[in-house]
Write a protein that holds these residues in place. Structure first.
Motif, mmCIF file in Angstrom:
data_model
loop_
_atom_site.group_PDB
_atom_site.id
_atom_site.type_symbol
_atom_site.label_atom_id
_atom_site.label_comp_id
_atom_site.label_asym_id
_atom_site.label_seq_id
_atom_site.Cartn_x
_atom_site.Cartn_y
_atom_site.Cartn_z
ATOM 1 N N ILE A 258 0.876 -1.181 0.000
ATOM 2 C CA ILE A 258 0.000 0.000 0.000
ATOM 3 C C ILE A 258 0.904 1.218 0.000
ATOM 4 O O ILE A 258 1.854 1.291 0.781
ATOM 5 C CB ILE A 258 -0.935 -0.005 1.231
ATOM 6 N N TYR A 259 0.586 2.174 -0.893
ATOM 7 C CA TYR A 259 1.476 3.327 -1.038
ATOM 8 C C TYR A 259 0.716 4.546 -1.558
ATOM 9 O O TYR A 259 -0.342 4.417 -2.171
ATOM 10 C CB TYR A 259 2.644 3.000 -1.979
ATOM 11 N N ALA A 260 1.271 5.707 -1.271
ATOM 12 C CA ALA A 260 0.737 6.959 -1.801
ATOM 13 C C ALA A 260 1.349 7.168 -3.180
ATOM 14 O O ALA A 260 2.566 7.190 -3.326
ATOM 15 C CB ALA A 260 1.088 8.122 -0.887
ATOM 16 N N LYS A 261 0.494 7.284 -4.181
ATOM 17 C CA LYS A 261 0.968 7.467 -5.555
ATOM 18 C C LYS A 261 1.076 8.951 -5.900
ATOM 19 O O LYS A 261 1.967 9.352 -6.621
ATOM 20 C CB LYS A 261 0.026 6.752 -6.521
ATOM 21 N N LEU B 7 -14.810 10.829 -5.226
ATOM 22 C CA LEU B 7 -14.108 9.555 -5.092
ATOM 23 C C LEU B 7 -14.140 8.833 -6.425
ATOM 24 O O LEU B 7 -15.112 8.924 -7.165
ATOM 25 C CB LEU B 7 -14.803 8.648 -4.071
ATOM 26 N N GLY B 8 -13.103 8.107 -6.680
ATOM 27 C CA GLY B 8 -13.055 7.260 -7.858
ATOM 28 C C GLY B 8 -11.951 6.241 -7.682
ATOM 29 O O GLY B 8 -11.126 6.354 -6.771
ATOM 30 N N SER B 9 -11.951 5.255 -8.529
ATOM 31 C CA SER B 9 -10.873 4.275 -8.459
ATOM 32 C C SER B 9 -10.497 3.819 -9.855
ATOM 33 O O SER B 9 -11.293 3.901 -10.786
ATOM 34 C CB SER B 9 -11.260 3.080 -7.580
ATOM 35 N N GLU B 10 -9.266 3.364 -9.956
ATOM 36 C CA GLU B 10 -8.735 2.836 -11.211
ATOM 37 C C GLU B 10 -8.164 1.467 -10.919
ATOM 38 O O GLU B 10 -7.606 1.232 -9.845
ATOM 39 C CB GLU B 10 -7.590 3.704 -11.734
ATOM 40 N N VAL C 145 -4.652 -1.125 -7.668
ATOM 41 C CA VAL C 145 -5.902 -0.380 -7.513
ATOM 42 C C VAL C 145 -5.527 0.970 -6.926
ATOM 43 O O VAL C 145 -4.780 1.045 -5.948
ATOM 44 C CB VAL C 145 -6.902 -1.116 -6.598
ATOM 45 N N VAL C 146 -6.022 2.032 -7.555
ATOM 46 C CA VAL C 146 -5.736 3.395 -7.098
ATOM 47 C C VAL C 146 -7.062 4.040 -6.695
ATOM 48 O O VAL C 146 -7.972 4.149 -7.516
ATOM 49 C CB VAL C 146 -5.049 4.238 -8.192
ATOM 50 N N LEU C 147 -7.153 4.441 -5.438
ATOM 51 C CA LEU C 147 -8.318 5.156 -4.924
ATOM 52 C C LEU C 147 -8.010 6.641 -5.016
ATOM 53 O O LEU C 147 -7.033 7.115 -4.421
ATOM 54 C CB LEU C 147 -8.604 4.750 -3.479
ATOM 55 N N ASN C 148 -8.815 7.362 -5.781
ATOM 56 C CA ASN C 148 -8.626 8.801 -5.963
ATOM 57 C C ASN C 148 -9.626 9.546 -5.091
ATOM 58 O O ASN C 148 -10.832 9.359 -5.234
ATOM 59 C CB ASN C 148 -8.826 9.189 -7.433
ATOM 60 N N VAL C 149 -9.117 10.372 -4.190
ATOM 61 C CA VAL C 149 -9.958 11.149 -3.285
ATOM 62 C C VAL C 149 -9.600 12.625 -3.452
ATOM 63 O O VAL C 149 -8.433 12.995 -3.341
ATOM 64 C CB VAL C 149 -9.743 10.736 -1.808
ATOM 65 N N SER C 150 -10.621 13.435 -3.720
ATOM 66 C CA SER C 150 -10.425 14.887 -3.809
ATOM 67 C C SER C 150 -11.373 15.572 -2.842
ATOM 68 O O SER C 150 -12.557 15.226 -2.781
ATOM 69 C CB SER C 150 -10.724 15.395 -5.227
ATOM 70 N N VAL D 195 -10.667 27.568 -0.007
ATOM 71 C CA VAL D 195 -10.034 27.551 1.302
ATOM 72 C C VAL D 195 -8.868 26.566 1.242
ATOM 73 O O VAL D 195 -7.738 26.904 1.561
ATOM 74 C CB VAL D 195 -11.031 27.156 2.408
ATOM 75 N N PHE D 196 -9.163 25.329 0.814
ATOM 76 C CA PHE D 196 -8.106 24.346 0.596
ATOM 77 C C PHE D 196 -8.587 23.282 -0.380
ATOM 78 O O PHE D 196 -9.786 23.093 -0.582
ATOM 79 C CB PHE D 196 -7.624 23.691 1.900
ATOM 80 N N MET D 197 -7.622 22.638 -1.002
ATOM 81 C CA MET D 197 -7.882 21.502 -1.886
ATOM 82 C C MET D 197 -6.889 20.403 -1.528
ATOM 83 O O MET D 197 -5.698 20.679 -1.363
ATOM 84 C CB MET D 197 -7.676 21.875 -3.352
ATOM 85 N N VAL D 198 -7.395 19.190 -1.418
ATOM 86 C CA VAL D 198 -6.553 18.033 -1.138
ATOM 87 C C VAL D 198 -6.877 16.984 -2.195
ATOM 88 O O VAL D 198 -8.052 16.739 -2.485
ATOM 89 C CB VAL D 198 -6.837 17.438 0.257
ATOM 90 N N GLU D 199 -5.831 16.389 -2.740
ATOM 91 C CA GLU D 199 -6.028 15.286 -3.673
ATOM 92 C C GLU D 199 -5.062 14.179 -3.298
ATOM 93 O O GLU D 199 -3.871 14.418 -3.143
ATOM 94 C CB GLU D 199 -5.795 15.741 -5.111
ATOM 95 N N ILE D 200 -5.612 12.997 -3.124
ATOM 96 C CA ILE D 200 -4.824 11.822 -2.745
ATOM 97 C C ILE D 200 -5.103 10.721 -3.757
ATOM 98 O O ILE D 200 -6.258 10.442 -4.066
ATOM 99 C CB ILE D 200 -5.238 11.288 -1.348
ATOM 100 N N HIS D 201 -4.051 10.116 -4.254
ATOM 101 C CA HIS D 201 -4.169 8.893 -5.049
ATOM 102 C C HIS D 201 -3.499 7.808 -4.214
ATOM 103 O O HIS D 201 -2.277 7.652 -4.234
ATOM 104 C CB HIS D 201 -3.475 9.041 -6.403
ATOM 105 N N GLN D 202 -4.316 7.106 -3.446
ATOM 106 C CA GLN D 202 -3.831 6.051 -2.554
ATOM 107 C C GLN D 202 -3.889 4.742 -3.318
ATOM 108 O O GLN D 202 -4.948 4.362 -3.813
ATOM 109 C CB GLN D 202 -4.712 5.981 -1.306
ATOM 110 N N ALA D 203 -2.764 4.061 -3.431
ATOM 111 C CA ALA D 203 -2.695 2.868 -4.268
ATOM 112 C C ALA D 203 -2.331 1.635 -3.467
ATOM 113 O O ALA D 203 -1.787 1.721 -2.364
ATOM 114 C CB ALA D 203 -1.672 3.083 -5.382
#
Length: 161
Positions: free
Chosen positions: A16-19, A44-47, A58-63, A73-81
Motif C-alpha cells: 500500500i502506497y501513496a501514488k 471519489l473514484g478508483s482505477e 488499484v488506485v483510490l482517488n480522493v479529492s 479555502v483548501f484543496m486536497v487530492e490523494i491517489h492512494q494505491a
C-alpha cells in the motif's frame, strides 16, 4: 474422472502506497483572518491496472475541496494505491474484489492522509466519513449497463428516410 485442480483462490495485499498527494491553500493567510463556514465537495473514484502475473494495482482517488464565498479555502487530492495479488476468481468476483474490497482496504490510508494534510495546513481537523463502496460499485455497474443499453438502442435505430 480426471482430477482437475482449481487454482487456489487468493486475494493478498502486497503493498500500500501513496501514488500522488497534493495540498493547496491558495487564499492563505487572508482566509485565516475571516470567519468562514466552508462548503465541502468530495469526489471519489478508483482505477484498476492489471500488471500481469496475478498482480493488480488499484488506485483510490480522493479529492476534497473547501470553498467559502467563491474562494478556495483548501484543496486536497490523494491517489492512494495498493498492489494486490489475485488468482482463482471468476471475472464477476474479481470485479467486486477490485471495486469494493480493495477500495475498502485503501480508504483508511487516504482518510488519514487527508486529515493530516488539512491539519498541517492549519485548518480545523477534517475527517472523511465512511464510504459504502459496495453501493458505489453497484451504481457504476448500473451506469455502465445503461450506457451499453443506450449504445445498443442507437445502433438499432431505424435509418432516417
Amino acid at each position: 474422472m480426471a482430477d482437475e485442480k482449481q487454482p487456489q483462490r487468493q486475494f493478498v495485499v502486497q503493498r500500500i502506497y501513496a501514488k500522488d498527494i497534493s495540498f493547496e491553500s491558495p487564499n492563505t493567510p487572508q482566509m485565516f483572518q475571516e470567519k468562514w463556514s466552508p462548503e465541502i465537495n468530495i469526489s471519489l473514484g478508483s482505477e484498476v491496472n492489471k500488471l500481469g502475473g496475478g498482480t493488480v494495482e488499484v488506485v483510490l482517488n480522493v479529492s476534497v475541496e473547501a470553498k467559502h464565498a467563491d474562494k478556495t479555502v483548501f484543496m486536497v487530492e490523494i491517489h492512494q494505491a495498493g498492489l494486490f495479488g489475485v488468482q482463482g476468481f471468476a471475472d464477476q468476483e474479481l470485479d467486486a474484489l477490485l471495486g469494493i474490497a480493495a477500495p475498502n482496504i485503501l480508504f483508511p490510508y487516504a482518510r488519514e492522509a487527508v486529515s493530516d494534510l488539512v491539519t498541517r495546513g492549519s485548518f480545523p481537523q477534517f475527517v472523511l466519513q465512511p464510504v459504502n463502496f459496495e453501493a458505489l460499485h453497484m451504481q457504476q455497474r448500473q451506469a455502465k449497463a445503461a450506457e451499453a443499453g443506450q449504445a445498443a438502442d442507437a445502433g438499432n435505430a431505424p435509418a432516417p428516410r
